[in-house]
Design a protein around this motif. Structure first.
Motif, short mmCIF file in Angstrom:
data_model
loop_
_atom_site.label_atom_id
_atom_site.label_comp_id
_atom_site.label_asym_id
_atom_site.label_seq_id
_atom_site.Cartn_x
_atom_site.Cartn_y
_atom_site.Cartn_z
N ASP A 1 47.77 52.17 43.69
CA ASP A 1 48.47 51.35 42.70
C ASP A 1 49.25 50.24 43.37
O ASP A 1 49.26 49.12 42.89
N SER A 2 49.93 50.57 44.48
CA SER A 2 50.72 49.55 45.15
C SER A 2 49.82 48.47 45.75
O SER A 2 50.19 47.30 45.77
N VAL A 3 48.63 48.84 46.22
CA VAL A 3 47.69 47.85 46.76
C VAL A 3 47.28 46.89 45.64
O VAL A 3 47.28 45.67 45.81
N LEU A 4 46.95 47.45 44.48
CA LEU A 4 46.56 46.61 43.35
C LEU A 4 47.73 45.76 42.86
O LEU A 4 47.55 44.59 42.51
N HIS A 5 48.90 46.35 42.83
CA HIS A 5 50.10 45.60 42.41
C HIS A 5 50.31 44.39 43.32
O HIS A 5 50.53 43.28 42.85
N LEU A 6 50.27 44.63 44.62
CA LEU A 6 50.46 43.54 45.58
C LEU A 6 49.35 42.50 45.48
O LEU A 6 49.60 41.30 45.58
N ALA A 7 48.13 42.97 45.26
CA ALA A 7 47.00 42.04 45.13
C ALA A 7 47.16 41.19 43.86
O ALA A 7 46.90 39.98 43.88
N PHE A 8 47.60 41.80 42.77
CA PHE A 8 47.81 41.05 41.53
C PHE A 8 48.92 40.03 41.73
O PHE A 8 48.81 38.88 41.30
N GLN A 9 49.98 40.43 42.41
CA GLN A 9 51.08 39.51 42.68
C GLN A 9 50.59 38.34 43.54
O GLN A 9 50.94 37.18 43.29
N GLU A 10 49.78 38.64 44.53
CA GLU A 10 49.22 37.59 45.39
C GLU A 10 48.32 36.65 44.57
O GLU A 10 48.36 35.43 44.74
N PHE A 11 47.54 37.23 43.68
CA PHE A 11 46.69 36.41 42.80
C PHE A 11 47.54 35.48 41.94
O PHE A 11 47.25 34.29 41.82
N TYR B 1 45.32 38.78 33.90
CA TYR B 1 44.68 39.99 34.41
C TYR B 1 43.15 39.91 34.35
O TYR B 1 42.48 40.26 35.32
N PRO B 2 42.56 39.44 33.23
CA PRO B 2 41.09 39.31 33.23
C PRO B 2 40.58 38.39 34.34
O PRO B 2 39.54 38.68 34.95
N ARG B 3 41.31 37.31 34.63
CA ARG B 3 40.91 36.42 35.73
C ARG B 3 41.08 37.12 37.07
O ARG B 3 40.27 36.93 37.98
N PHE B 4 42.13 37.92 37.20
CA PHE B 4 42.35 38.68 38.43
C PHE B 4 41.17 39.60 38.70
O PHE B 4 40.69 39.70 39.83
N LEU B 5 40.68 40.28 37.65
CA LEU B 5 39.57 41.22 37.83
C LEU B 5 38.29 40.53 38.33
O LEU B 5 37.45 41.17 38.95
N LYS B 6 38.17 39.23 38.07
CA LYS B 6 37.01 38.47 38.53
C LYS B 6 37.27 37.77 39.86
O LYS B 6 36.37 37.18 40.43
N SER B 7 38.51 37.84 40.33
CA SER B 7 38.91 37.08 41.52
C SER B 7 38.35 37.68 42.81
O SER B 7 38.03 38.87 42.88
N GLU B 8 38.29 36.84 43.82
CA GLU B 8 37.85 37.29 45.14
C GLU B 8 38.83 38.32 45.71
O GLU B 8 38.41 39.27 46.38
N ILE B 9 40.11 38.16 45.43
CA ILE B 9 41.12 39.12 45.92
C ILE B 9 40.78 40.53 45.44
O ILE B 9 40.70 41.47 46.22
N TYR B 10 40.54 40.67 44.14
CA TYR B 10 40.23 41.97 43.55
C TYR B 10 38.87 42.47 44.03
O TYR B 10 38.71 43.64 44.39
N GLN B 11 37.89 41.58 44.03
CA GLN B 11 36.54 41.98 44.44
C GLN B 11 36.51 42.48 45.89
O GLN B 11 35.80 43.42 46.21
#
Length: 118
Positions: free
Chosen positions: A2-12, A98-108
């Protein structure tokens, strides 16, 4: 994880110049845990000056009615002072960012690291 995703979302959000949304939401979550009245007043004013007031350094995108209501009541804050704005920002992130984050290179790239490890 969860913290990895949280930080990745924040970075996005930072990459999209909308990091203020998550920072505001997190500040509100911390604010609601405050038990001490003087700490609540200090923190409410910090959140207000950082995120809510017009021309704030990290001004969030909320409607003028919500902003005016917070401004009117900031001199006597309570634990629910930012609830409406927090819900608006959450919904903005859920609907838009969030939908854009899910398609982002960071999330992928996170998904590839988690699921492509042999």
């Amino acid at each position: 994880t969860d913290s990895v995703l949280h930080l990745a979302f924040q970075e996005f959000l930072r990459s999209e110049y909308s990091e203020e949304n998550i920072l505001f939401w997190l500040a509100c979550e911390d604010y609601k845990k405050i038990k001490n009245t003087s700490e609540m007043i200090i923190t409410a004013n910090r959140i207000y000056s950082e995120f809510v007031q017009v021309e704030a350094p990290r001004q969030i995108n909320i409607d003028c009615g919500t902003r005016a209501n917070i401004t009117k009541n900031i001199s006597e804050p309570n634990l629910n002072s930012f609830d409406t704005a927090q819900k608006l920002i959450f919904s903005l992130m859920a609907r838009d960012c969030y939908p854009r984050f899910l398609k982002s290179e960071i999330y992928q790239s996170i998904l590839r690291k988690w699921f492509d490890v042999k």
